[in-house]
Design an enzyme around this catalytic site. Structure first.
Site: not given
Ligand code: FEO
Length: 394
Positions: A81, A83, A165
């Protein structure tokens, strides 16, 4: 500037104090967030994860101040992802051939997002990577926690689990460690993160927690990808996840409503009063959807044993705020929760039945037919709403 986590392990991430919404507009982050990246400098140098794309150039500039990028031997991408992978394109321009260790699904997500054929090395649970000085990285697939590509990485001897995460919070702080921050803030952001992001994956999470436990890893530090690093009793958050993943509830009943001309609001407050009268021990909370943060409300739903939803009738249905919020609850697949409905109407009065149907479809156990009130609640109907609250409480 890098910050020491332990021995030769350093944090090289970004604190995002200004972030107010995450996942587009889907998740409120009242206290900002962090994107945690880690640098391990043993005989081999390893970079674990990066930061969100808007901070890519800043991330690379800061990394260059700490290390010659060519000295990086391995990159670990625990999760695709944006981020966490968002600075990879900027980084890989400098070191295009360096190996990236990740799951097979992460290759798909990274290729799908960045359209680059980087030097991917696919790993599975139990695969190891020697980084010198007697230390290894051990990879653990964390499938559906919370993406199909998610993975954790364990550093032996230092006993650090880089969990990505899992176990994180959207919480900006310059203090790196859990024992250095406000404990209420930390708990509130941790439970909100779990309720809003991880709830749908509870069955998989239960299995994964058992699997990680069965590996018998000594875990001294859990280094997440958002928020603080758990160094003081790191297993406290694992224990919390075990509780939260088991269809969690507290002795709480939450009344959530929207209203047009305050009739449904009057019912909400009378129902709450009735619940409180019937059961002095239960925690009762009342929220006007239009004036509340939906992600904070989801945390309240997560803690509730019963949710009482209210809407006036409009166009033979419910206010769109109520329909939208029930849809959000449905997405999160709450289990083991009861529901009841209420609402005022002037003419046809379908809202209560619509709420009942939507709540049942969202997986709630609807406990009665609900409470409908024609026009504004008079003293008799206010008394009836209070009695309805008492019924719900018992
Ligand atoms: Fe699943 Fe912090 O991205």
């Amino acid at each position: 500037m890098k910050k020491k986590v332990k021995n030769n392990v350093f944090w090289v991430g970004k604190v995002d104090w200004e972030l107010k919404k995450f996942h587009g507009n889907e998740y409120s982050t009242h206290k900002g967030s962090t994107y945690n990246s880690y640098l391990i400098q043993e005989e081999k140098t390893v970079l674990i994860d990066t930061v969100w794309a808007p901070f890519a150039e800043e991330f690379v500039e800061n990394l260059v101040k700490e290390i010659d990028l060519n000295k990086i031997d391995y990159i670990v991408a625990n999760h695709g992802e944006i981020d966490h992978s968002g600075a990879l394109p900027a980084l890989m321009k400098h070191i295009p051939d360096k190996p990236i260790y990740c799951t097979a699904n992460a290759v798909k997500s990274l290729k799908g997002q960045y359209h680059q054929d980087w030097n991917f090395h696919v790993v599975k649970t139990g695969d190891k990577l020697d980084i010198g000085n007697g230390k290894e990285l051990v990879f653990v697939e964390m499938t559906m926690l919370h993406w199909p590509d998610s993975m954790a990485t364990y550093l032996t001897k230092d006993n650090i689990l880089f969990s990505n995460d899992a176990f994180g919070q959207h919480y900006a702080t310059e203090k790196l460690f859990n024992d250095l921050v406000d404990q209420c803030d930390l708990f509130n952001e941790s439970i909100k993160y779990f309720a809003n992001i991880l709830t749908p994956f509870n069955p998989m999470l239960r299995k994964k927690l058992d699997e990680v436990m069965s590996l018998n890893l000594q875990i001294d530090i859990i280094a997440t990808s958002h928020g603080i690093v758990w160094r003081d009793n790191p297993m406290q958050i694992v224990q919390k996840y075990s509780q939260w993943a088991n269809d969690y509830q507290e002795n709480q009943i939450t009344v959530i409503y929207d209203t047009m001309w305050n009739g449904t609001k009057i019912l909400a407050e009378k129902i709450a009063e009735g619940i409180g009268l019937a059961d002095p021990d239960v925690v009762v909370k009342v929220y006007n959807l239009a004036k509340s943060d939906e992600n904070d409300l989801i945390t309240e739903v997560f803690k509730s044993k019963t949710v009482v939803m209210g809407s006036p009738t409009i166009a033979k249905s419910v206010l769109h705020s109520v329909a939208g919020f029930i849809h959000l609850m449905k997405e999160l697949k709450f289990k083991n929760k009861k529901a009841a409905a209420f609402g005022c109407y002037g003419w046809s009065g379908e809202s209560v039945k619509v709420i009942n149907d939507l709540m049942a479809d969202a997986g709630f156990d609807v406990i009665n037919e609900g409470f409908r009130n024609s026009w504004n609640p008079d003293p008799d109907s206010q008394k009836a709403a209070l009695d309805f609250g008492k019924e719900i409480a018992v």
